[in-house]
Design a protein around this motif. Structure first.
Motif, PDB file in Angstrom:
ATOM      1  N   ARG A 216       0.991  -1.080  -0.018  1.00  0.00           N
ATOM      2  CA  ARG A 216       0.040  -0.154   0.025  1.00  0.00           C
ATOM      3  C   ARG A 216       0.900   0.965  -0.126  1.00  0.00           C
ATOM      4  O   ARG A 216       1.925   1.406   0.690  1.00  0.00           O
ATOM      5  CB  ARG A 216      -0.954  -0.004   1.224  1.00  0.00           C
ATOM      6  CG  ARG A 216      -2.025  -1.001   1.063  1.00  0.00           C
ATOM      7  CD  ARG A 216      -2.900  -1.066   2.389  1.00  0.00           C
ATOM      8  NE  ARG A 216      -2.392  -0.965   3.609  1.00  0.00           N
ATOM      9  CZ  ARG A 216      -2.254  -1.851   4.469  1.00  0.00           C
ATOM     10  NH1 ARG A 216      -2.763  -3.064   3.977  1.00  0.00           N
ATOM     11  NH2 ARG A 216      -2.212  -1.876   5.682  1.00  0.00           N
ATOM     12  N   PRO A 217       0.331   2.317  -0.644  1.00  0.00           N
ATOM     13  CA  PRO A 217       1.389   3.471  -0.913  1.00  0.00           C
ATOM     14  C   PRO A 217       1.158   4.208   0.434  1.00  0.00           C
ATOM     15  O   PRO A 217       2.455   4.920   0.668  1.00  0.00           O
ATOM     16  CB  PRO A 217       0.632   4.390  -1.972  1.00  0.00           C
ATOM     17  CG  PRO A 217      -0.691   3.827  -2.060  1.00  0.00           C
ATOM     18  CD  PRO A 217      -0.720   2.651  -1.514  1.00  0.00           C
ATOM     19  N   TRP A 220       4.391   3.895   2.965  1.00  0.00           N
ATOM     20  CA  TRP A 220       5.565   4.568   2.345  1.00  0.00           C
ATOM     21  C   TRP A 220       5.712   5.961   2.193  1.00  0.00           C
ATOM     22  O   TRP A 220       6.786   6.669   2.242  1.00  0.00           O
ATOM     23  CB  TRP A 220       5.942   3.775   1.029  1.00  0.00           C
ATOM     24  CG  TRP A 220       6.156   2.379   0.864  1.00  0.00           C
ATOM     25  CD1 TRP A 220       5.106   1.329   0.589  1.00  0.00           C
ATOM     26  CD2 TRP A 220       7.429   1.889   1.203  1.00  0.00           C
ATOM     27  NE1 TRP A 220       5.897   0.107   0.935  1.00  0.00           N
ATOM     28  CE2 TRP A 220       6.975   0.363   1.054  1.00  0.00           C
ATOM     29  CE3 TRP A 220       8.601   2.190   1.628  1.00  0.00           C
ATOM     30  CZ2 TRP A 220       7.980  -0.638   1.531  1.00  0.00           C
ATOM     31  CZ3 TRP A 220       9.645   0.977   1.999  1.00  0.00           C
ATOM     32  CH2 TRP A 220       9.221  -0.299   2.039  1.00  0.00           C
TER      33      TRP A 220
END
Length: 405
Positions: A216-217, A220
């Protein structure tokens, strides 16, 4: 106290406490403070270490940031391990490893053993701090979580400041090796305190390793914002004593007191951020604004011709405003986890990237100063990191808006 909706547990989330165990929260924060002393003990002692081990400026920067190399390498793995064995056991293990690293540093006679000791200290640090948010989430009800995580976000500036004062006061009496030995004892005491204070927290359910948070972004982007912050903050607090000496200041007490003030004001930013989030200010907005402000103040602090009051005052402004960012990031961690059991894994992503920033910051600034010829030319690293952090914060806004939708 009402919590932001994004912090509230999602359906199916487990581990939410019916009432907040503040004793456990304070014990976890205290453990974070003690383990962070290892970050603050080094900057005031860099002249002594450079003399004892014959280190140049860049190598001294590597010694200072090598502590963060392990976290930059295994933060995600540490998060997985914590999810698997439980935060309580992992945190106690981390404190014990950090104590071992300090004992090894006490006996170091060469640069290789000193670096090895710092790496072991770093391993203990990452195992300790990666567990903090998950233990606090387990010990708090949703209404208290923003406040508790805001309190947790103060562990690093408090610990760094204590390390600096310890280096100034205790180090003068016991020298740096005696300080290392004293810190080892404090870490053991902290481990005992954690074992006693968190024994009533429910044990984690058995979990298999899951890479879902890594796909999942959100984690990050969140971690990238923190990495830009630590690049700036550690570059400033590591080198402000050396920068002041190079500027002609020869009063060591004034230098250390000024540096400690730069660190301590970060705590005010931590708590201010928690208050602003409680009033409804979006976390991504805090991160975006603070990233660029910190870069601007940092660049001005290292400018040629700035008087002493301006150097310290602007560094304090960078650190004080910057302190608002960790609380916003840490409060966002539970929102990026699908359930309570993923919190340590998401935090592992954050820890890994923040340690990359911590590792890059001090030697990065030192390298730019050495290559470009002075602090005035190397300072632009701080602004670049701030602008990158601002861009990542706008990406986080998009992700969080999509999640809320």
């Amino acid at each position: 106290m009402s919590a932001s909706p994004a912090i509230s547990p999602r359906p199916g989330r487990t581990g939410t406490a019916a009432s907040t165990d503040w004793k456990a929260v304070v014990a976890v924060v205290a453990a974070g403070v003690v383990v962070s002393i290892q970050l603050g003990k080094l900057p005031p002692l860099l002249p002594d270490l450079r003399a004892d081990f014959d280190l140049d400026l860049v190598t001294a920067g590597l010694v200072a940031s090598s502590f963060n190399l392990i976290g930059a390498s295994i933060g995600i793995a540490a998060g997985f391990a914590s999810d698997r064995i439980g935060g309580r056991l992992a945190l106690c293990l981390g404190l014990g490893i950090a104590a071992l690293g300090n004992l090894l540093g006490f006996f170091a006679e060469g640069i290789a053993l000193l670096l090895a000791a710092r790496l072991i200290e770093g391993l203990g640090f990452v195992l300790t701090v990666v567990c903090g948010p998950s233990l606090i989430a387990a010990a708090t009800r949703p209404q208290d979580r923003n406040l508790a995580l805001g309190l947790w976000s103060t562990y690093m500036p408090f610990g760094v400041a204590l390390g600096m004062f310890g280096a100034l006061l205790v180090g003068l009496i016991l020298e740096w090796r005696g300080l290392w030995l004293l810190i080892a004892g404090l870490l053991v005491v902290a481990a005992v305190l954690i074992a006693r204070s968190t024994r009533n927290l429910p044990p984690p359910p058995p979990r298999r390793f899951s890479a879902a948070p890594l796909r999942r972004p959100g984690p990050w982007l969140l971690a990238g914002c923190f990495a830009c912050y630590t690049t700036q903050w550690f570059a400033i607090v590591t080198w402000i004593p050396t920068y002041l000496r190079d500027s002609g200041i020869d009063n060591e007490t004034l230098i250390t007191a000024g540096t400690a003030a730069v660190v301590l004001i970060n705590v005010i930013g931590n708590m201010s951020s928690a208050a602003l989030m409680h009033r409804g200010l979006q976390r991504w907005a805090i991160i975006a604004a603070i990233s660029v402000c910190m870069g601007m103040f940092g660049v001005l602090s290292f400018a040629d011709g700035m008087p002493l009051a301006g150097k310290i005052g602007l560094a304090m402004a960078a650190s004080g405003f910057g302190g608002m960012l960790p609380a916003a990031v840490l409060a966002s961690i539970p929102a990026q986890a699908r359930d309570h059991g993923e919190i340590a894994t998401v935090n592992g992503v954050v820890i890994q990237l923040l340690n990359i920033g911590s590792f890059i910051g001090p030697p990065g600034l030192a390298t730019m100063v050495a290559w470009l010829g002075g602090w005035n030319d190397g300072r632009w690293l701080l602004l670049v990191a701030g602008l990158i952090g601002t861009g990542l914060a706008f990406g986080l806004r998009k992700v969080e808006s999509s999640h809320e939708g």
